[in-house]
Design an enzyme around this catalytic site. Sequence first.
Site, mmCIF file in Angstrom:
data_model
loop_
_atom_site.group_PDB
_atom_site.id
_atom_site.type_symbol
_atom_site.label_atom_id
_atom_site.label_comp_id
_atom_site.label_asym_id
_atom_site.label_seq_id
_atom_site.Cartn_x
_atom_site.Cartn_y
_atom_site.Cartn_z
ATOM 1 N N ASN A 210 64.537 117.323 11.739
ATOM 2 C CA ASN A 210 65.587 116.467 11.174
ATOM 3 C C ASN A 210 66.814 116.529 12.080
ATOM 4 O O ASN A 210 66.800 117.176 13.129
ATOM 5 C CB ASN A 210 65.920 116.893 9.736
ATOM 6 C CG ASN A 210 66.368 118.339 9.693
ATOM 7 O OD1 ASN A 210 67.389 118.701 10.284
ATOM 8 N ND2 ASN A 210 65.605 119.184 9.021
ATOM 9 N N ASP A 279 61.038 119.976 4.362
ATOM 10 C CA ASP A 279 60.422 120.116 3.041
ATOM 11 C C ASP A 279 58.898 120.091 3.114
ATOM 12 O O ASP A 279 58.221 120.503 2.185
ATOM 13 C CB ASP A 279 60.906 118.985 2.125
ATOM 14 C CG ASP A 279 62.363 119.185 1.740
ATOM 15 O OD1 ASP A 279 62.719 120.327 1.385
ATOM 16 O OD2 ASP A 279 63.144 118.226 1.824
ATOM 17 N N LYS A 289 46.179 118.834 21.687
ATOM 18 C CA LYS A 289 46.981 117.611 21.514
ATOM 19 C C LYS A 289 46.119 116.501 20.903
ATOM 20 O O LYS A 289 45.004 116.263 21.360
ATOM 21 C CB LYS A 289 47.511 117.175 22.885
ATOM 22 C CG LYS A 289 48.368 115.944 22.824
ATOM 23 C CD LYS A 289 48.826 115.531 24.212
ATOM 24 C CE LYS A 289 49.449 114.142 24.132
ATOM 25 N NZ LYS A 289 49.711 113.596 25.464
ATOM 26 N N PHE A 324 73.363 124.566 -0.088
ATOM 27 C CA PHE A 324 73.880 123.268 0.323
ATOM 28 C C PHE A 324 73.006 122.200 -0.342
ATOM 29 O O PHE A 324 71.863 122.459 -0.697
ATOM 30 C CB PHE A 324 73.790 123.098 1.846
ATOM 31 C CG PHE A 324 75.025 123.548 2.581
ATOM 32 C CD1 PHE A 324 75.371 124.888 2.622
ATOM 33 C CD2 PHE A 324 75.841 122.623 3.220
ATOM 34 C CE1 PHE A 324 76.500 125.309 3.307
ATOM 35 C CE2 PHE A 324 76.974 123.034 3.907
ATOM 36 C CZ PHE A 324 77.309 124.370 3.951
ATOM 37 N N LYS A 338 70.771 121.321 -8.259
ATOM 38 C CA LYS A 338 70.241 122.361 -7.365
ATOM 39 C C LYS A 338 70.852 123.717 -7.704
ATOM 40 O O LYS A 338 70.185 124.746 -7.648
ATOM 41 C CB LYS A 338 70.508 122.000 -5.900
ATOM 42 C CG LYS A 338 69.529 120.933 -5.423
ATOM 43 C CD LYS A 338 69.688 120.510 -3.999
ATOM 44 C CE LYS A 338 68.664 119.404 -3.728
ATOM 45 N NZ LYS A 338 68.850 118.636 -2.549
ATOM 46 N N LYS A 342 68.201 126.507 -8.867
ATOM 47 C CA LYS A 342 67.962 127.544 -7.839
ATOM 48 C C LYS A 342 68.872 128.757 -8.005
ATOM 49 O O LYS A 342 68.963 129.606 -7.136
ATOM 50 C CB LYS A 342 68.103 126.935 -6.451
ATOM 51 C CG LYS A 342 66.988 125.907 -6.266
ATOM 52 C CD LYS A 342 67.105 125.037 -5.079
ATOM 53 C CE LYS A 342 66.144 123.869 -5.248
ATOM 54 N NZ LYS A 342 65.362 123.578 -4.094
HETATM 55 O O1 PMT Z 1 73.648 121.221 11.128
HETATM 56 P P1 PMT Z 1 74.712 120.140 11.123
HETATM 57 O O2 PMT Z 1 74.403 119.027 12.103
HETATM 58 O O3 PMT Z 1 76.083 120.701 11.283
HETATM 59 O O4 PMT Z 1 74.697 119.417 9.689
HETATM 60 C C1 PMT Z 1 75.062 120.118 8.561
HETATM 61 C C2 PMT Z 1 74.052 119.914 7.409
HETATM 62 C C3 PMT Z 1 74.137 118.481 6.939
HETATM 63 C C4 PMT Z 1 72.637 120.229 7.853
HETATM 64 C C5 PMT Z 1 74.436 120.941 6.303
HETATM 65 O O5 PMT Z 1 75.760 120.801 6.014
HETATM 66 C C6 PMT Z 1 73.610 120.723 5.050
HETATM 67 O O6 PMT Z 1 73.850 119.888 4.208
HETATM 68 N N1 PMT Z 1 72.561 121.583 4.931
HETATM 69 C C7 PMT Z 1 71.545 121.487 3.897
HETATM 70 C C8 PMT Z 1 70.524 120.478 4.317
HETATM 71 C C9 PMT Z 1 69.369 120.398 3.345
HETATM 72 O O7 PMT Z 1 68.260 120.687 3.715
HETATM 73 O O8 PMT Z 1 69.690 120.052 2.139
HETATM 74 P P2 PMT Z 1 68.644 119.914 0.915
HETATM 75 O O9 PMT Z 1 69.399 119.227 -0.149
HETATM 76 O O10 PMT Z 1 67.359 119.305 1.397
HETATM 77 O O11 PMT Z 1 68.323 121.419 0.529
HETATM 78 C C10 PMT Z 1 69.048 122.080 -0.479
HETATM 79 C C11 PMT Z 1 69.182 123.552 -0.165
HETATM 80 O O12 PMT Z 1 67.880 124.151 -0.174
HETATM 81 C C12 PMT Z 1 69.794 123.880 1.176
HETATM 82 O O13 PMT Z 1 70.624 125.005 1.014
HETATM 83 C C13 PMT Z 1 68.585 124.217 2.048
HETATM 84 O O14 PMT Z 1 68.916 125.175 3.069
HETATM 85 C C14 PMT Z 1 67.632 124.819 1.027
HETATM 86 N N2 PMT Z 1 66.203 124.644 1.309
HETATM 87 C C15 PMT Z 1 65.645 123.397 1.417
HETATM 88 C C16 PMT Z 1 64.293 123.266 1.603
HETATM 89 C C17 PMT Z 1 63.503 124.427 1.685
HETATM 90 N N3 PMT Z 1 62.185 124.341 1.894
HETATM 91 N N4 PMT Z 1 64.043 125.632 1.561
HETATM 92 C C18 PMT Z 1 65.389 125.767 1.370
HETATM 93 O O15 PMT Z 1 65.913 126.883 1.253
#
Ligand code: PMT
Length: 405
Positions: A210, A279, A289, A324, A338, A342
């Site tokens: 991503n 995800d 490949k 986040f 979330k 969580k």
């Molecule tokens: O890295 P930059 O370019 O500076 O950009 C910053 C950012 C946009 C990446 C950052 O600020 C941000 O928003 N990070 C979270 C991105 C994300 O994956 O969001 P989400 O809504 O999909 O996930 C929610 C939370 O679950 C996040 O804390 C993530 O780390 C966590 N997660 C998600 C999927 C997974 N399989 N395991 C996780 O722990």
Amino acid sequence: MKIALGVGGGIAAYKAAELARLLMERGHQVETILTSAAQQFIQPLTFAALTGRKVITGLFTSGGSDDVLSSAIEHIRVAQENDLLLVAPATADLLGKFAAGLAPDFLTTTYLAFPGPVVLAPAMNTNMWEHAATQANVSTLRERGNWIVPPGSGLLACGMVGPGRLADPAEIALAVEGALHPSRDLAAETVLITAGPTQEPLDPVRYLTNRSSGKMGYALAEAAQARGARVLLVSGPVNLPVPPGVEMTRVRTARQMRDAVMELLGQATMIVKAAAVADFHLEAVPEHKVKKNPGRFHLELSATPDILAEVGARRGAHQMLIGFAAETQDLVREARRKMETKNCDMVVGNLVGSEGTGFDSDENAVVLVTRNGEEISVPAAPKRGIAHRIFDEALRLRTAFPTAP
Ligand code: PMT
């Protein structure tokens, strides 16, 4: 705090007066240095009236013969007496001189002699800002630890539309607060931070990922480090230097990130999950490949481990958890969902999908949703400023509402 405000010679010099007023309003003392070019745009008297202090206009301007010696070392006094050097507007010429270590006048000599934090707010014509030389100078200065408050976009005085406009004074003031943070209020903490994207292999040469650059997570690491924390950074593949003093674990996939986080979790008192974890992943990655023929590549992806949910379920009462939420709509509702599902103390809601904030930008704008029902909007600011704000609120939350997993 005491701030030395250097003003460069650009049309945005008039906005430095507003900035000086704002800093004074926030309780800072401001000592202004005008370059000779800046004096073509704005009078020293304006700053003298606003700050209540004599304005410095040159290296040898003290006048009387008694003052010759004091005038020759005045830039050292300014460098020693002030807590922070702010340059706004920082012209292309000044950025070049700072990066090259040239010191032909008062402001550039002060810059070289300055031991404390430096905040630079560039402003110039779009082509000048985007020129490879300017961008290289900005990268050099950023790598040396200077705070850069990137210029905004819009109609410029030269008639062009694009980036180059001096950032909003409020935004610059926020960066100043972030850079100034003198306190070591995280000295008792071990902060575990995840940053960057993950890469999920599809075959030996292809992967799913991503747009995360890691800038937000690394800004959090730098902020926590500056405030005295021991910092454990688990990072996906990014192109950023390791912040000095930070303990780094590099990972590639979501599974590796999960394993690294679980291994370090026991040491952490605060966990901040800024990484953009994939995800989905391919469970059985082909050994070779995948060939272009027959023209199709079917992927059946499975969910990756939800690291945040697992940390939420496992954490102890002393461990604060900040997640986040990167969303393109319903930001607050999703952040709150979330947080509850969580078991977080706070979720940083990040509206992504627009230019200038979120993924791969130097700035961010977020909403902090807290366990006790608060919703705090933090306007656009450099990611380091946002990082400090997140820790400010986390500490406040911990004191007001002790963690209850
Ligand atoms: O890295 P930059 O370019 O500076 O950009 C910053 C950012 C946009 C990446 C950052 O600020 C941000 O928003 N990070 C979270 C991105 C994300 O994956 O969001 P989400 O809504 O999909 O996930 C929610 C939370 O679950 C996040 O804390 C993530 O780390 C966590 N997660 C998600 C999927 C997974 N399989 N395991 C996780 O722990």
